[in-house]
Design an enzyme around this catalytic site. Structure first.
Site, short mmCIF file in Angstrom:
data_model
loop_
_atom_site.label_atom_id
_atom_site.label_comp_id
_atom_site.label_asym_id
_atom_site.label_seq_id
_atom_site.Cartn_x
_atom_site.Cartn_y
_atom_site.Cartn_z
N ASP A 1 0.87 -1.64 0.24
CA ASP A 1 0.02 -0.11 0.09
C ASP A 1 0.31 1.06 0.07
OD1 ASP A 1 -2.07 -1.70 0.40
OD2 ASP A 1 -2.16 -1.31 2.37
N GLU A 2 2.35 0.95 -0.81
CA GLU A 2 3.02 2.46 -0.35
C GLU A 2 2.57 3.41 -1.49
OE1 GLU A 2 3.85 -0.86 -0.84
OE2 GLU A 2 5.49 -1.28 0.21
N LYS B 1 1.70 2.28 -5.09
CA LYS B 1 2.60 1.54 -6.16
C LYS B 1 1.46 1.91 -7.30
CE LYS B 1 2.46 -2.41 -3.77
NZ LYS B 1 2.74 -2.11 -2.81
N GLY C 1 -4.28 -4.44 -3.93
CA GLY C 1 -4.69 -3.66 -3.88
C GLY C 1 -4.70 -2.32 -4.43
N HIS C 2 -4.33 -2.25 -5.85
CA HIS C 2 -4.00 -0.81 -6.43
C HIS C 2 -4.13 0.14 -7.08
CE1 HIS C 2 0.60 -3.91 -7.09
NE2 HIS C 2 -0.60 -3.66 -5.45
N GLN D 1 2.38 -6.04 -3.26
CA GLN D 1 2.70 -6.33 -1.60
C GLN D 1 4.00 -5.49 -0.86
OE1 GLN D 1 1.53 -10.37 -3.12
NE2 GLN D 1 -0.64 -8.75 -2.15
#
Ligand code: GDP
Ligand code: IMO
Ligand code: MG
Length: 432
Positions: free
Chosen positions: A13-14, A16, A40-41, A231
């Site tokens: 969750d950075e 991406k 989840g992007h 991830q």
């Protein structure tokens, strides 16, 4: 041509999805190489918001081919939902721009059932899995029991399905868990299985490829390829704080296996990290803030899971962990996201070292739960970044923060993200 790679450097969750979307006009192909719909992007722009779980984040760019590589595991039901949303809300030619590897494994409804059973049986030691069936599916892959996309064309497909399902039900019956009480996506098992079966029709409409040949030939023909990680490096099955990890290798070398390219084909490695840390699920998190600053970060950063909606645990940036991720991935360029979330803070802390017993250490330890953070402190910039569009407009204190990270980690920050929108992105240095 070579493959560039983009990975998350923390616990996922950075941001991406946002960065891949921003970079996608520079690439002909965007390919996912590991993980599944535990990802989840999010892509946000001009008022729309898409959360992608299986489909690469280049899909909104009509000139980009998107590949689900062989290292990815696929739930046909979730993939169909993603496709339906994109068909309805975006101007995307899915069946032209999305390709799937013949060697990708399928997540069966009973993989999800088993995920729930194992988690429930673990009680207080549960991983906090996304319950998407990730662990059981990768277990079947390495145990040589899995079913692959290529099997969909086989006359034995339904027999294979029944055999594997029965095997799973047999395993599940050994646990004292009420299987009838388990729901999947809010549905009973039978309802979910019915929709899963229906979804195979959509999956069969996608173009199936031999990913290794497709990508290598594309590279020989001068196409530019970006591999999109899911991830984060600290959730890697080998290098994260085991067992509180996911079931795939999330670090950049996994691209070679997950897409079928040799190690010599990897070029740049883009590492994405947040200006602080978050983690969903269980496991050690030394810089976690169980106080009003943690609540502030969660609220300000909308830190609720894109896949499960769970509140994300929040804490200060962890430099030794970041340096470990940079080392494992061979990161060449850093991308800093969610800088704006810190806008209102007077003081910002960063974990610079750990203390374990009486010793100060700078490496990521085998037993991460033992690590107590040693912080350094910096003054916040206490102003909005909303109108900043180039590096010269960044507040001095933010410049100092970037400098602190760069000197501690040893890699330059090339881009700073100041909001979820595609346009809220500042180039700090050219990407060469
Ligand atoms: P991913 O899994 O790494 O793609 O990240 P997620 O999409 O799960 O979570 C990142 C969240 O932060 C999403 O809601 C993004 O829209 C949002 N986001 C990305 N970059 C920024 C940023 O710079 N600032 C803010 N405020 N939000 C961001
Ligand atoms: P993206 O790609 C954040 C976490 C889960 C749990 C652990 C194991 O959006 O960054 P799993 O379902 O894989 O068996 O769960 O890993 N996790 C993620 N956390 N972002 C993700 O993906 C994640 N994918 C898995 O919360 O702690
Ligand atoms: Mg995410």
């Amino acid at each position: 041509m070579k493959v560039d790679v983009l990975v998350g450097l923390q616990w996922g969750d950075e941001g991406k999805g946002k960065i891949v979307d921003v970079l996608s006009p520079e690439y002909d192909i965007i390919a996912r190489f590991q993980g599944g719909p535990n990802a989840g992007h999010t892509i946000e722009s001009e008022g729309y918001k898409f959360i992608l779980h299986t489909i690469p984040s280049g899909i909104l760019n009509s000139n980009t081919t998107n590949i689900i590589g062989n290292g990815v595991i696929i739930d046909p039901y979730i993939l169909r939902k993603e496709i339906d949303i994109l068909k309805e809300k975006a101007d995307v030619d899915i069946f032209r721009n999305l390709l799937v590897s013949r060697r990708s494994h399928l997540i069966l409804p009973t993989h999800r059932l088993l995920d729930a059973v194992y988690e429930s049986a673990k009680g207080s030691t549960k991983i906090g899995s996304t319950l998407k069936g990730i662990g059981p599916t990768y277990t079947d892959k390495t145990g040589r029991n899995g079913i692959r996309i290529g099997d969909l064309a086989s006359p034995n497909f339904y027999q294979k399905y029944e055999d594997l399902k029965n095997r799973h039900l047999q395993i599940a019956s050994n646990y004292s868990v009420d299987l009838n009480a388990i729901t999947i996506e809010g549905l009973s098992f039978d309802e979910y299985e019915g929709l899963w079966m229906e979804s195979l029709t959509t999956l069969k409409q996608l173009r199936v490829i031999d990913c290794e040949y497709y990508i290598q030939r594309a590279l020989w023909n001068g196409k530019r390829v970006l591999a999109e990680g899911a991830q984060g490096s600290l959730l890697d099955i080998d290098y994260g704080a085991y067992p509180y990890v996911t079931s795939s290798n999330t670090v950049a070398p996994a691209v070679c296996i997950g897409l079928g390219v040799p190690t010599s084909y990897i070029d740049k490695v883009f590492g994405v990290f947040k200006a602080y840390c978050t983690r969903v699920g269980n496991g050690p998190f030394p810089t976690e803030l169980n106080d009003e600053i943690g609540d502030f970060l969660r609220k300000e950063g909308h830190e609720f899971g894109s896949t499960t909606g769970r509140p994300r645990r929040c804490g200060w940036l962890d430099i030794p962990a970041l340096r470990y991720s940079v080392m494992l991935n061979g990161v060449t360029h850093l991308f800093l996201t969610k800088t704006d979330v810190l806008n209102k803070l007077e003081t910002i802390r960063v974990c610079d070292k750990y203390r374990i017993e009486d010793e100060e250490i700078e490496d990521f330890p085998y037993d991460y739960s033992e690590a107590a953070p040693i912080y350094v402190q910096r003054k916040g910039w206490t102003r909005s970044l909303a109108n900043v569009s180039c590096v010269s407009g960044l507040p001095k204190e933010l410049g100092d923060y970037l400098h602190l990270i760069e000197t501690r980690v040893g890699i330059p920050i090339v881009m700073v993200s100041t909001g979820p929108d595609r346009h809220e992105t500042i180039m700090v240095r050219p990407i060469r």
